[in-house]
Each structure stands twice: as structure tokens, then as C-alpha cells.
Motif scaffolding. Structure first.
Motif, mmCIF file in Angstrom:
data_model
loop_
_atom_site.group_PDB
_atom_site.id
_atom_site.type_symbol
_atom_site.label_atom_id
_atom_site.label_comp_id
_atom_site.label_asym_id
_atom_site.label_seq_id
_atom_site.Cartn_x
_atom_site.Cartn_y
_atom_site.Cartn_z
ATOM 1 N N MET A 144 0.864 -1.169 -0.041
ATOM 2 C CA MET A 144 0.140 -0.005 0.068
ATOM 3 C C MET A 144 0.948 1.123 0.080
ATOM 4 S SD MET A 144 -3.328 -0.323 2.059
ATOM 5 C CE MET A 144 -2.806 -0.948 3.795
ATOM 6 N N SER A 180 -0.007 4.009 -2.440
ATOM 7 C CA SER A 180 -1.209 4.389 -2.818
ATOM 8 C C SER A 180 -1.829 5.546 -2.395
ATOM 9 C CB SER A 180 -2.249 3.180 -2.656
ATOM 10 O OG SER A 180 -2.032 2.833 -1.122
ATOM 11 N N ILE A 189 -2.721 8.542 -4.368
ATOM 12 C CA ILE A 189 -3.980 8.402 -5.350
ATOM 13 C C ILE A 189 -5.283 8.715 -4.468
ATOM 14 C CG2 ILE A 189 -5.721 6.487 -6.172
ATOM 15 C CD1 ILE A 189 -3.406 6.606 -8.078
ATOM 16 N N ILE A 190 -5.199 8.560 -3.149
ATOM 17 C CA ILE A 190 -6.260 8.555 -2.207
ATOM 18 C C ILE A 190 -6.257 10.083 -1.819
ATOM 19 C CG2 ILE A 190 -6.915 6.240 -1.814
ATOM 20 C CD1 ILE A 190 -5.704 6.456 0.739
ATOM 21 N N LEU A 222 -13.538 -0.859 1.329
ATOM 22 C CA LEU A 222 -12.891 -1.398 0.325
ATOM 23 C C LEU A 222 -11.575 -2.182 0.944
ATOM 24 C CD1 LEU A 222 -12.855 1.428 -2.739
ATOM 25 C CD2 LEU A 222 -14.268 -0.923 -2.073
ATOM 26 N N GLY A 223 -11.424 -2.207 2.201
ATOM 27 C CA GLY A 223 -10.034 -2.645 2.549
ATOM 28 C C GLY A 223 -8.858 -1.950 3.196
ATOM 29 N N TYR A 224 -8.970 -0.563 2.728
ATOM 30 C CA TYR A 224 -7.938 0.135 3.458
ATOM 31 C C TYR A 224 -7.784 0.202 5.152
ATOM 32 C CZ TYR A 224 -6.501 2.354 -1.040
ATOM 33 O OH TYR A 224 -6.192 2.296 -2.136
ATOM 34 N N PRO A 226 -7.320 1.247 8.832
ATOM 35 C CA PRO A 226 -7.699 2.540 9.613
ATOM 36 C C PRO A 226 -6.180 3.153 10.157
ATOM 37 C CG PRO A 226 -8.713 0.901 10.655
ATOM 38 C CD PRO A 226 -8.222 0.238 9.457
ATOM 39 N N TYR A 239 -11.433 4.540 13.517
ATOM 40 C CA TYR A 239 -11.788 3.372 13.984
ATOM 41 C C TYR A 239 -13.681 3.532 14.220
ATOM 42 C CZ TYR A 239 -8.048 0.355 14.699
ATOM 43 O OH TYR A 239 -6.918 -0.425 14.776
ATOM 44 N N GLN A 298 -20.257 1.514 9.019
ATOM 45 C CA GLN A 298 -20.036 1.828 7.683
ATOM 46 C C GLN A 298 -21.054 1.606 6.636
ATOM 47 O OE1 GLN A 298 -16.866 -1.249 6.475
ATOM 48 N NE2 GLN A 298 -15.355 -0.448 7.840
ATOM 49 N N HIS A 326 -23.464 -8.666 3.470
ATOM 50 C CA HIS A 326 -22.881 -7.770 4.261
ATOM 51 C C HIS A 326 -22.390 -8.508 5.663
ATOM 52 C CE1 HIS A 326 -24.777 -3.670 3.140
ATOM 53 N NE2 HIS A 326 -24.125 -4.356 2.251
ATOM 54 N N TYR A 365 -19.038 -10.167 4.624
ATOM 55 C CA TYR A 365 -18.121 -9.215 4.221
ATOM 56 C C TYR A 365 -17.725 -8.552 5.785
ATOM 57 C CZ TYR A 365 -15.654 -5.623 1.508
ATOM 58 O OH TYR A 365 -14.249 -5.017 1.001
ATOM 59 N N MET A 389 -19.449 -6.324 7.614
ATOM 60 C CA MET A 389 -19.722 -5.158 7.578
ATOM 61 C C MET A 389 -20.864 -4.762 8.552
ATOM 62 S SD MET A 389 -19.960 -3.866 3.749
ATOM 63 C CE MET A 389 -20.842 -2.298 4.033
ATOM 64 N N ARG A 390 -21.363 -5.857 8.952
ATOM 65 C CA ARG A 390 -22.749 -5.989 9.772
ATOM 66 C C ARG A 390 -22.677 -7.097 11.065
ATOM 67 N NH1 ARG A 390 -27.469 -4.835 5.717
ATOM 68 N NH2 ARG A 390 -28.948 -5.352 7.560
ATOM 69 N N GLN A 403 -10.746 -4.297 13.312
ATOM 70 C CA GLN A 403 -10.734 -3.493 12.111
ATOM 71 C C GLN A 403 -9.579 -3.482 11.005
ATOM 72 O OE1 GLN A 403 -12.659 0.194 11.884
ATOM 73 N NE2 GLN A 403 -13.583 0.189 13.992
ATOM 74 N N GLU A 404 -8.448 -3.703 11.737
ATOM 75 C CA GLU A 404 -7.299 -3.990 10.927
ATOM 76 C C GLU A 404 -7.387 -5.512 10.428
ATOM 77 O OE1 GLU A 404 -4.766 -1.860 10.525
ATOM 78 O OE2 GLU A 404 -5.768 -0.287 11.904
ATOM 79 N N ALA A 433 -9.739 -5.091 7.407
ATOM 80 C CA ALA A 433 -9.032 -4.438 6.318
ATOM 81 C C ALA A 433 -8.211 -5.425 5.618
ATOM 82 C CB ALA A 433 -8.400 -3.267 6.930
ATOM 83 N N SER A 434 -7.595 -6.352 6.366
ATOM 84 C CA SER A 434 -6.779 -7.271 5.755
ATOM 85 C C SER A 434 -7.230 -8.061 4.640
ATOM 86 C CB SER A 434 -5.724 -7.738 6.787
ATOM 87 O OG SER A 434 -4.870 -8.657 6.022
ATOM 88 N N ARG A 485 -10.406 -8.030 3.503
ATOM 89 C CA ARG A 485 -10.926 -7.097 2.476
ATOM 90 C C ARG A 485 -9.881 -6.706 1.443
ATOM 91 N NH1 ARG A 485 -14.730 -3.211 6.236
ATOM 92 N NH2 ARG A 485 -16.073 -4.843 6.914
ATOM 93 N N ALA A 486 -8.831 -6.607 1.825
ATOM 94 C CA ALA A 486 -7.666 -6.105 0.853
ATOM 95 C C ALA A 486 -7.060 -7.145 -0.038
ATOM 96 C CB ALA A 486 -6.688 -5.467 1.362
ATOM 97 N N ILE A 502 -7.803 3.194 -7.271
ATOM 98 C CA ILE A 502 -7.710 3.171 -5.699
ATOM 99 C C ILE A 502 -7.902 1.834 -5.327
ATOM 100 C CG2 ILE A 502 -9.345 3.777 -3.842
ATOM 101 C CD1 ILE A 502 -10.084 6.609 -5.282
ATOM 102 N N LYS A 503 -8.555 0.994 -5.903
ATOM 103 C CA LYS A 503 -8.370 -0.447 -5.474
ATOM 104 C C LYS A 503 -7.290 -1.171 -5.889
ATOM 105 C CE LYS A 503 -10.910 -3.845 -3.834
ATOM 106 N NZ LYS A 503 -11.278 -4.077 -2.491
ATOM 107 N N HIS A 559 -4.257 0.123 -6.304
ATOM 108 C CA HIS A 559 -2.997 0.355 -5.420
ATOM 109 C C HIS A 559 -3.236 -0.155 -4.076
ATOM 110 C CE1 HIS A 559 -0.634 2.923 -7.896
ATOM 111 N NE2 HIS A 559 -1.543 2.998 -8.736
ATOM 112 N N LEU A 560 -4.390 -0.769 -3.505
ATOM 113 C CA LEU A 560 -4.809 -1.096 -2.449
ATOM 114 C C LEU A 560 -3.760 -2.691 -2.134
ATOM 115 C CD1 LEU A 560 -5.876 -1.157 0.566
ATOM 116 C CD2 LEU A 560 -7.823 -2.153 -0.546
#
Lengths: 403, 213
Positions: free
Chosen positions: A1, A4, A7-8, A316-318, A320, A396, A402, B51, B54, B56-57, B76-77, B80-81, B83-84, B108-109, B111-112
Motif C-alpha cells: 500500500m 497508494s 491516489i487517495i 474497500l479494505g484500507y 484504519p 475506528y 460503515q 454484508h 463481508y 460489515m454488519r 478493524q485491522e 481491512a486485511s 477485504r484487501a 484506488i482499488k 493500488h491497495l
């Protein structure tokens, strides 16, 4: 990352009001400059006063006494130091040693003997030898000795030579002559029977404003002629590293003791200046805190404006943590510039102060004190960490919500 | 790599839903390489399910686990991992940066967690007929075009599971087939599992399992 963020970046750092950003940076710079200047000035004062208070052996010897007021006048006990009061002074951190100046408790007369016709009622005092600045080997007395060595204040010689002797037609005495004069010390017991001793001046003291005899003599004489070893003490000498020490002066004031103001005048001025510098330092710190708060609000506003984008990036997976680091990291160069500019200006002020106000006094340094640099690093690190934590906390919170 | 649901039911659904569904209240395991089709009428909880999977909920009873770890317990980390790197998605409501260009949305996606060369983006947009829109602002594209952008975006990262929530709702049959072909190719490349939730059966999708919600 790693690559990146560019870009953002436009999605996140939506510029807020330009003026509020400039204002918060200017406030921060002013506060930091003020703080650095105050810290440096504090150390300048320390350096200057330290140099000023250095004595031959690194100590000040200060005589303290009680104030004689209308209320205490005539009440001998109230104007003397009790053993409890002496013990309390001994406990104070500034007191490296304390010694009472013991006086005679019997009648004494002094006569100049064969040199000129001069006889007067008189007093003698004694103190621990450690407190005497000019202590010759001959300043000893043991029971049976007919001669008593004396140390007298150089001020008395001065007064005698300049005021007393000319007025009464007496000979003025040089330092060499005075040591050859043989005085007669006449001690009277409780029945007024006199006993004579020879007295000769073996040294002059700049420190002790008195007529001193060896402690062994006075203890013996008080007991013999006065009936008891003297316990009443009206003057105490304190050995301290710095008579201008604020805690020392505060203690003396709180107890209403009296001291020679000349010796502490500098300390009084230092106390006031330190108060002013500390006040300015606190003000500077407040400006720094306010500026940081202002900047933190600016950052929060910027994040709030980018809330939707931030939430989508998190979805999207960034990460925090990574986003917080990158976002708050954008301001690290600004903090560093601000602190560097403040440091350079403080250095410039120090140079000008040293050169044109203090005229290159050797006890001062043109360079800033190391503490200013440490403070600069601490302040930068603290600001970076505080902002990183704040941004991370907000992100967080966004991440939890979300939908 | 497994995605597993156990006795799952949204908290806002009644227990009776369990008896009418192949998914709610059941114990199911989704493995890499599978092509799962989830067919459901509107309001039956497709988007909720996607969701939940994923992360999210968390408004559900039961458990969703990824590699035997409860997704609910991911911080959350960790979310994120995965999801990436592990789970990609096409949202029903697309979730694009509408004020950014199409290309920027995709970069944006990309480069993630880059999975392919950057020129692959151009190739994909050409295949789905939106290459001419790369410089256009996303918000100015039609909903059909935006759906194709969202599909390509989901394919620009590594993944073990691809979640599709009505991804072709605004595409004509021809474009839907092209998009599906691209999805299947990319999924095969990663030996990934595709969970495709839609209102009805979509013929060109060679599902290995069909589940009614």
C-alpha cells in the motif's frame, strides 16, 4: 500500500479554510517560540546567578536573627532562637550546616593596655571554627592559658581607623600593628571580681561581624564567670550553597527572620525574574496547547468533510491504522518546520541577548541550552503522537459504522 | 480457506424464516473453487447476508467464520486485511467515488493490493465496453456503466471469495454475459469461490450449488 496514498490523498485532505489553517500554524509557532525563549531565559538566569553566588569554598555563610519588634522588645526569650527552631533550620534542605553565635553571659571589659588609654565595657562571641573564614592556627585556647586569641571584624578596624581614632586623637592602626597590640580582657564573675587575660588579634574576618574568641575559652568563661554554659542564641550562621536560593529566602520570610539584605538582594531579583519567566513560560505553554487544539479542530473538520470517502476506503479494505498514519503524517513536515523555525529564532535571540545585552559574559553561552533541544524533540513527538491517536480514533469510529 | 455460516439469522427476521430457507438457520461451508448461486426475492435478506459475510454488519444470531475464526471478533485491522486480500465484493449500491474519474476509482482499488499489472485495467474496461469512460467522472456515467466499473474494481485485487450482490441488475443480457465471463475467468485464475446473489436464476452462471434464501 506504500504508493497508494497519493491516489487517495485528494479524497481525504479536503482543504478547510485556508485562513484557519494559517492561523493555527501561526499560533503554534508563536507559542513554541515563546516557550523555547522562556526555557532558555530560565537557564540563562540559572547560569548568571550561579556564577554570582560562587564563594571561595562554594558556600554562603548567612547570619540570621529574629526581628526585634515593639511587642518582643524587652522579652529576651522571644528574641532568641529556641533549640526547636534551630533543629528545624538544620532540617531544611538548603542548610548545609548551622552554628549558633554564642555570646558572653558575664560582664567583660576591654582595655588597650599600654598602647593607649582606652577601656570599655565589651562583648565577645564564639562560633564553630568551620564557620570562620580566616582561621589561623593560633586561634586556640586551653584552660590555664593567659592569652586569648581574638578575631575581629575588619569593619570594626575600618570604623576605628576612619571615624573613632581621628575624633579622639588616638593612633590609627595598620594591619601589621594591630596584631602586635596586646589588649586586656577583664572578665567579672557574679561577685564582680575581675580576672584579667591578655588578648591579641590574630586575624580579621570579612564574614563575621563580631569579636570572636575560641569557643573553648567562651564556654569555660561562661561557666566560670556566668555560672553556666550559655544556651541563649540570638544569632545563627547558616552555611548554604546559595544564599539566593528561592527556597532559602522563602523560609526566612515565612519565619520573619532577619538577614543581611545585601547578600540576598540578587536572590530577590532572581526570584522576581524567575517568577516572570515562569509566568511567561506558562503563558507560552497555554498558547501551544491552544494552537494544538485549534489545529486538532482543523484536522477533525477536514476528516469530517471526508467522512464518506474515508468510510468507503475502509469498506474497500484500507486499514484504519495505515490511513491514520498517512493522514497525520502529512503534517509532520509542518510541525518540524515550525519547531525548527522557533529554534532558529530562539538561537538568534540568545545570540543577540548574549552579545548585546550581556556583553559576552563568559558564564553565559551563545548556544541554546540542551534542554531547549530536548523540549523541541519532545514537543514534536508529542504533537505527532497526539494527532495520530486522534485520527486513528475517529477512523475506528467510522469503521464501526460503515453502512 | 473456508467461509462458514452456522445457524445464521438476522436479528430482525423471525425464526420461521429458518424453515423456508436453504441458508438461514443452516450450517453451510463455502470453499475455494465453488460457484454458489443464491436466489432470493426482494426483501429476503440478500444484501444482509452479503454484508454479514463481508464483516460489515453484526446484526445477526449464529456465526460467520472465516478460516474457523469468527468474523464478528475480527478487529478493524484484520477486517481491512481480509477485504484487501481475501474477500472482494460488488455492492448492490455500487459504492463508487462518484466525484472521481472511472480510472481513479479503479486505481484506488488496484493500488491497495495490486494483483495484476496496471495495463490490465485498460484491458478489462475494453472488454466490458467502458474504456472510453476512463477519464469521465463516475457520477456522470450511467448506472449500467457504474455497475461494470464496480465489477472491474472487485477483480483488481487478490481474493479467495467474491461476493456479488445483484451485480447485473442494470445490465442488458449481452453486457451481463460479458461481465460474467470476465468474473469467471478472474475467479478461476485465483481458484476463488464466487457467491452470486440475485433475484432469479441467471443462465450463463455455471453454479456448482444453488441455494434459495
Amino acid at each position: 500500500m506504500s504508493n497508494s496514498f497519493h491516489i487517495i490523498k485528494p479524497l481525504l485532505l479536503k482543504a478547510g479554510s485556508h485562513s484557519s489553517r494559517i492561523l493555527s500554524f501561526a499560533g503554534l509557532a508563536t507559542g513554541v517560540l515563546l516557550l523555547f525563549c522562556c526555557v532558555q531565559m530560565y537557564f540563562n538566569l540559572q547560569q548568571l546567578t550561579k556564577k554570582n553566588s560562587i564563594r571561595k569554598n562554594g558556600y554562603d555563610y548567612i547570619a540570621i536573627r529574629k526581628s526585634v519588634t515593639n511587642e518582643t522588645m524587652g522579652q529576651k526569650k522571644l528574641n532568641m532562637f529556641s533549640s526547636g527552631e534551630i533543629a528545624d533550620i538544620r532540617k531544611q534542605p538548603f542548610a548545609d550546616a548551622v552554628a549558633p553565635l554564642v555570646a558572653n553571659n558575664f560582664r567583660v571589659q576591654l582595655s588597650a593596655g599600654s598602647l593607649f588609654d582606652f577601656q570599655t565595657d565589651f562583648f565577645i562571641e564564639a562560633i564553630d571554627n568551620d564557620f570562620i573564614d580566616t582561621l589561623p592556627d593560633s586561634f586556640l585556647w586551653s584552660e590555664g592559658d593567659a592569652t586569648v586569641p581574638m578575631i575581629i571584624s575588619s569593619d570594626f578596624i575600618e570604623l576605628y581607623n576612619t571615624a573613632f581614632a581621628p575624633g579622639y586623637g588616638l593612633p590609627q592602626l595598620s594591619d601589621a600593628t594591630i596584631s602586635t597590640v596586646v589588649f586586656t580582657i577583664i572578665c567579672y564573675d557574679r561577685n564582680q571580681i575581675p580576672v584579667e587575660f591578655k588578648g591579641n588579634i590574630v586575624a580579621q574576618s570579612d564574614r563575621l561581624n563580631s569579636f570572636l574568641v575560641p569557643k573553648t575559652f567562651l564556654d569555660w568563661a561562661n561557666k566560670k564567670f556566668g555560672g553556666a554554659v550559655a544556651t541563649d542564641v540570638s544569632r545563627l550562621f547558616i552555611k548554604t550553597k546559595d544564599a539566593n536560593n528561592a527556597s532559602f529566602l522563602k523560609y526566612i520570610d515565612s519565619k520573619h527572620y532577619r538577614i543581611n539584605k545585601d547578600k540576598t538582594l540578587f536572590g530577590r531579583a532572581k526570584q522576581i525574574m524567575q517568577g516572570v519567566v515562569t509566568g511567561l513560560g506558562i503563558f507560552g505553554l497555554m498558547v501551544v496547547v491552544l494552537a494544538l487544539m485549534l489545529f486538532s479542530f482543523y484536522l477533525q473538520l477536514m476528516i469530517a468533510r471526508s467522512k464518506d470517502n474515508l468510510q468507503l476506503l475502509l469498506t474497500l479494505g484500507y486499514a484504519p491504522g495505515w490511513l491514520s498514519k498517512k493522514m497525520s503524517g502529512q503534517f509532520i513536515p509542518v510541525y518540524i518546520y515550525i519547531v525548527l523555525i522557533a529554534l532558529v529564532l530562539t538561537q538568534l535571540f540568545q545570540f543577540l541577548f548574549h552579545k548585546y545585552v550581556m556583553y559576552d559574559r563568559p558564564e553565559l553561552s551563545t548556544m541554546l541550552h540542551i534542554s531547549v533541544f530536548i523540549l523541541a524533540v519532545l514537543l514534536t513527538v508529542l504533537t505527532i503522537v497526539a494527532n495520530f491517536r486522534m485520527v486513528k480514533k475517529i477512523l475506528y469510529r467510522f469503521g464501526m459504522n460503515q453502512l | 480457506m473456508q467461509l462458514r455460516i452456522q445457524n445464521l439469522l438476522p436479528t430482525y427476521f423471525e425464526e420461521s424464516k429458518k424453515s423456508q430457507s436453504d441458508i438461514w438457520g443452516k450450517d453451510l461451508v463455502f470453499s475455494k473453487g465453488e460457484l454458489i448461486k443464491i436466489v432470493a426475492p426482494s426483501g429476503s435478506g440478500k444484501t444482509s447476508l452479503i454484508h454479514f459475510l463481508y464483516g460489515m454488519r453484526n446484526t445477526y444470531e449464529g456465526a460467520v467464520t472465516y478460516d474457523n475464526k469468527l468474523i464478528k471478533q475480527f478487529n478493524q485491522e484484520q477486517l481491512a486485511s481480509i477485504r484487501a486480500k481475501k474477500i472482494s465484493i460488488v455492492f448492490q449500491d455500487l459504492r463508487l467515488f462518484t466525484d472521481q474519474t472511472v480510472e481513479k476509482n479503479l486505481l484506488i482499488k488496484h493500488h491497495l493490493q495490486p494483483f495484476q499489472q496496471e495495463n490490465k485495467i485498460k484491458e478489462m474496461t475494453e472488454r466490458l465496453g467502458i474504456s472510453s469512460k476512463l477519464e469521465s467522472q463516475c457520477g456522470q456515467c450511467s448506472y449500467g456503466e457504474q455497475q461494470r466499473i464496480a465489477i472491474i474494481r472487485s477483480l483488481l485485487q487478490p481474493f479467495d471469495f467474491l461476493l456479488l450482490d445483484e451485480p447485473f441488475s442494470h445490465l442488458d443480457n449481452d453486457n451481463a454475459v460479458k461481465a460474467m465471463e470476465l468474473i469467471l475467468e478472474e475467479a478461476a485464475l485465483r481458484n476463488a469461490c464466487v457467491l452470486f446473489a440475485d433475484l432469479e436464476r441467471f443462465n450463463p452462471y455455471p453454479q456448482t450449488r444453488l441455494l434459495k434464501l
